[in-house]
Design a protein around this motif. Sequence first.
Motif, mmCIF file in Angstrom:
data_model
loop_
_atom_site.group_PDB
_atom_site.id
_atom_site.type_symbol
_atom_site.label_atom_id
_atom_site.label_comp_id
_atom_site.label_asym_id
_atom_site.label_seq_id
_atom_site.Cartn_x
_atom_site.Cartn_y
_atom_site.Cartn_z
ATOM 1 N N LEU A 325 0.807 -1.212 0.000
ATOM 2 C CA LEU A 325 0.000 0.000 0.000
ATOM 3 C C LEU A 325 0.839 1.260 0.000
ATOM 4 C CD1 LEU A 325 -2.690 1.433 0.121
ATOM 5 C CD2 LEU A 325 -2.769 0.998 2.596
ATOM 6 N N ASP A 326 1.975 1.251 0.719
ATOM 7 C CA ASP A 326 2.798 2.457 0.766
ATOM 8 C C ASP A 326 4.268 2.075 0.782
ATOM 9 O OD1 ASP A 326 3.055 1.535 3.405
ATOM 10 O OD2 ASP A 326 2.946 3.539 4.297
ATOM 11 N N GLY A 327 5.141 3.086 0.965
ATOM 12 C CA GLY A 327 6.568 2.843 1.009
ATOM 13 C C GLY A 327 7.008 2.364 2.378
ATOM 14 N N GLY A 328 8.215 2.745 2.790
ATOM 15 C CA GLY A 328 8.767 2.205 4.025
ATOM 16 C C GLY A 328 9.263 3.259 4.989
ATOM 17 N N GLY A 332 12.089 6.475 4.224
ATOM 18 C CA GLY A 332 11.386 7.746 4.129
ATOM 19 C C GLY A 332 10.299 7.805 3.088
ATOM 20 N N SER A 333 9.665 6.672 2.781
ATOM 21 C CA SER A 333 8.597 6.692 1.779
ATOM 22 C C SER A 333 7.268 6.178 2.321
ATOM 23 C CB SER A 333 9.005 5.882 0.543
ATOM 24 O OG SER A 333 9.297 4.541 0.879
ATOM 25 N N ALA A 334 7.201 5.848 3.627
ATOM 26 C CA ALA A 334 5.926 5.479 4.236
ATOM 27 C C ALA A 334 4.957 6.651 4.130
ATOM 28 C CB ALA A 334 6.136 5.083 5.698
ATOM 29 N N TYR A 335 3.680 6.337 3.951
ATOM 30 C CA TYR A 335 2.662 7.380 3.779
ATOM 31 C C TYR A 335 2.157 7.805 5.148
ATOM 32 C CZ TYR A 335 -1.366 9.864 1.848
ATOM 33 O OH TYR A 335 -2.285 10.822 1.500
ATOM 34 N N MET A 336 2.483 9.045 5.537
ATOM 35 C CA MET A 336 2.216 9.548 6.874
ATOM 36 C C MET A 336 1.034 10.508 6.884
ATOM 37 S SD MET A 336 4.774 7.969 8.338
ATOM 38 C CE MET A 336 5.235 8.701 9.908
ATOM 39 N N ARG A 337 0.500 10.769 8.079
ATOM 40 C CA ARG A 337 -0.554 11.779 8.212
ATOM 41 C C ARG A 337 0.001 13.183 8.076
ATOM 42 N NH1 ARG A 337 -2.992 9.017 13.238
ATOM 43 N NH2 ARG A 337 -4.513 7.569 12.344
ATOM 44 N N GLU A 338 1.192 13.384 8.594
ATOM 45 C CA GLU A 338 1.857 14.685 8.530
ATOM 46 C C GLU A 338 3.087 14.564 7.639
ATOM 47 O OE1 GLU A 338 2.671 16.247 12.449
ATOM 48 O OE2 GLU A 338 1.020 15.046 13.266
ATOM 49 N N PRO A 339 3.579 15.662 7.083
ATOM 50 C CA PRO A 339 4.752 15.583 6.200
ATOM 51 C C PRO A 339 5.989 15.054 6.918
ATOM 52 C CG PRO A 339 3.615 17.667 5.898
ATOM 53 C CD PRO A 339 2.987 17.019 7.099
ATOM 54 N N ASP A 351 8.349 20.563 1.540
ATOM 55 C CA ASP A 351 7.644 20.786 2.813
ATOM 56 C C ASP A 351 6.369 19.961 2.928
ATOM 57 O OD1 ASP A 351 9.364 22.712 4.014
ATOM 58 O OD2 ASP A 351 8.559 24.256 2.680
ATOM 59 N N ALA A 352 5.772 19.611 1.807
ATOM 60 C CA ALA A 352 4.472 18.914 1.835
ATOM 61 C C ALA A 352 4.594 17.402 1.627
ATOM 62 C CB ALA A 352 3.552 19.503 0.763
ATOM 63 N N TYR A 353 5.813 16.883 1.524
ATOM 64 C CA TYR A 353 6.000 15.465 1.215
ATOM 65 C C TYR A 353 5.565 14.591 2.388
ATOM 66 C CZ TYR A 353 8.443 11.037 0.428
ATOM 67 O OH TYR A 353 8.755 9.704 0.298
ATOM 68 N N ARG A 354 4.569 13.719 2.156
ATOM 69 C CA ARG A 354 4.042 12.827 3.185
ATOM 70 C C ARG A 354 4.420 11.369 2.951
ATOM 71 N NH1 ARG A 354 -2.217 13.593 3.244
ATOM 72 N NH2 ARG A 354 -2.003 11.871 4.722
ATOM 73 N N GLY A 355 5.152 11.082 1.906
ATOM 74 C CA GLY A 355 5.438 9.698 1.548
ATOM 75 C C GLY A 355 4.633 9.286 0.332
ATOM 76 N N THR A 382 1.846 -1.896 5.115
ATOM 77 C CA THR A 382 1.301 -0.611 5.541
ATOM 78 C C THR A 382 2.234 -0.053 6.598
ATOM 79 O OG1 THR A 382 -0.916 -1.527 5.184
ATOM 80 C CG2 THR A 382 -0.769 0.547 6.398
ATOM 81 N N ALA A 383 3.116 0.851 6.206
ATOM 82 C CA ALA A 383 4.157 1.327 7.109
ATOM 83 C C ALA A 383 3.778 2.605 7.851
ATOM 84 C CB ALA A 383 5.460 1.544 6.339
#
Length: 583
Positions: A325-328, A332-339, A351-355, A382-383
Amino acid sequence: MKLPLAALAALLAVPVAAQEPGADPPGSPADLIVHRAKVLTVDARFTVAEAVAVSGGKIVAVGSNADVLKRKGPATRVIDAAGKTVMPGLYDSHTHPTGAAASEAGEPLPLLKSIPEVQAFVRDRAKTTPAGKWIVIRYAFPTRLAEARFPTRAELDAAAPDHPVLYHAGPAGVVNTAGLKASGVTKDTPNPRAGQVVKDPVTGEPTGMLRNAYGVLKGVPGGGENLTAGQKRAALLKLFARYNQLGLTSIADRNAGRGDLDAYLALQRDNALTLRVNVARGFNPIGTRDELARRFDDLPGADGRGGPTGAGDEWVKIGPIKVFLDGGMLNGSAYMREPWPKGPTYQVTDDAYRGLLFIPPEQLKVLAEEAARRKWQLTAHTAGEGAMDVLLDAYEFADRMTPIKDLRFCITHANFPSRNNLERCKRLGVCADVQPAWLWKDGHTLLNVLGPARMRWFQPYKSWLDYTTVGGGSDHMLRFDPLDATNPWHPWLGIWVALTRNLERGGVLEPTEALTREQALRLYTINNAYLHHEERLKGSLEAGKLADLIVIDRDYLTCPVDAVKDTRVLLTVVGGRVVWEAK
């Protein structure tokens, strides 16, 4: 009589016929009795017994010495264990055995601990690699380097200006200038679907950082393609023998193709398997509903061994389908809630990169619905916590169409659950496989990058168990060595980390989330059996279950906590047969 361990192993090694649970007539003589032991049954009450009896490869009695010895018959072999601790065989819920075995079939892989060591390795390889041919370092996570960051394109250039070089760390990696030129990657190269060719914010030129974008590269070798079938088989058997030495009697291959499944089935046909394998089928989640349906229909294959969930037998059984589903977290490629914070660790400049989210949410809902309709269990890599939000949304959607609680949909890695998401998991019956070695190896770097507030919910084992079932795994991908592997697969390290929450570079992360001895042992036994719908067959020492057990050199319940990680396995038994004996 009292026998040394070698004699115990010899007697336990007597072959026995296969038999279904409960088939042994009540009160019939046992083939084998081990008594005067400290038997940690890991049953529902965590009963500590004195003796165990085995017949037909199954456990037929567990209890006091006196009660179990009632099963003694004229031909029963009776073993005095002299107080040694006996427990269920261990279960790793997340491995990649065929890749890990092939990774060192030719030669040992280097263990690179700093950027200068990375550069020295690349320089050395450049001396024997023809100009223009790729030099690749695989699954080298920057969190584990002394500098706690990715090498830069310039640093790779300095090591090998005339060779394309890829520093691969899972979904994200760095390429040198020669690699970009050989692949025709320029400032005009577009991002692939769900990926990024990272560009300098000032010049627009590619920095060398690729996130889920290796497809833009040309000519990169896959690795392991020069091995013969015989070499791959030998390497797999060697790895399984290493697993047995540390007490593993079951594993889950968490992303298997049909070729991987066939390799396990071939070993089973030749009576060569020394542990049991639950096989998660890798699945392409992108496509129309009809395309997904055809893929599901194709998975079982002509022999029916490829699915659905539960197909197979006690040696090789099909588990869930597996998607990414997402990165790791480690790249630094997991999909986060915050950047993600900007900085050199993961070369984040936006600045806006969330994964990265690899599967669109609506597509994921269709996949979950189709899996549930066909009674397939589903798990997703799902990281990040943002990815977990998306996954549970899809699971809730599927549950409204087809109830999923009994299917035990799963979350793989599940690094950052929130209280709300834990409640959702409980409501849906969703479980998770977690990797304690990541906390040990990578917690320090992640703490520095994300800060204490965001790391409060990193791998919160105790909170997980307050809501649902989680099992321990390694995500073993490369190398044979249990501690130096990527990732460390040493089960006793994993158990110890769950007990202490210690970080390799010093400190303890959120000690309130540490487990008890009982909980940590369950993490690698009955909990993993539950994750795979196998808790009635294994995971505890109870009458009717498979005779998979180990003998260890210390008292797990009372030894100093730091001694747990150094536990030595003296004997490993699978189905009543000795597969490992300490010399």
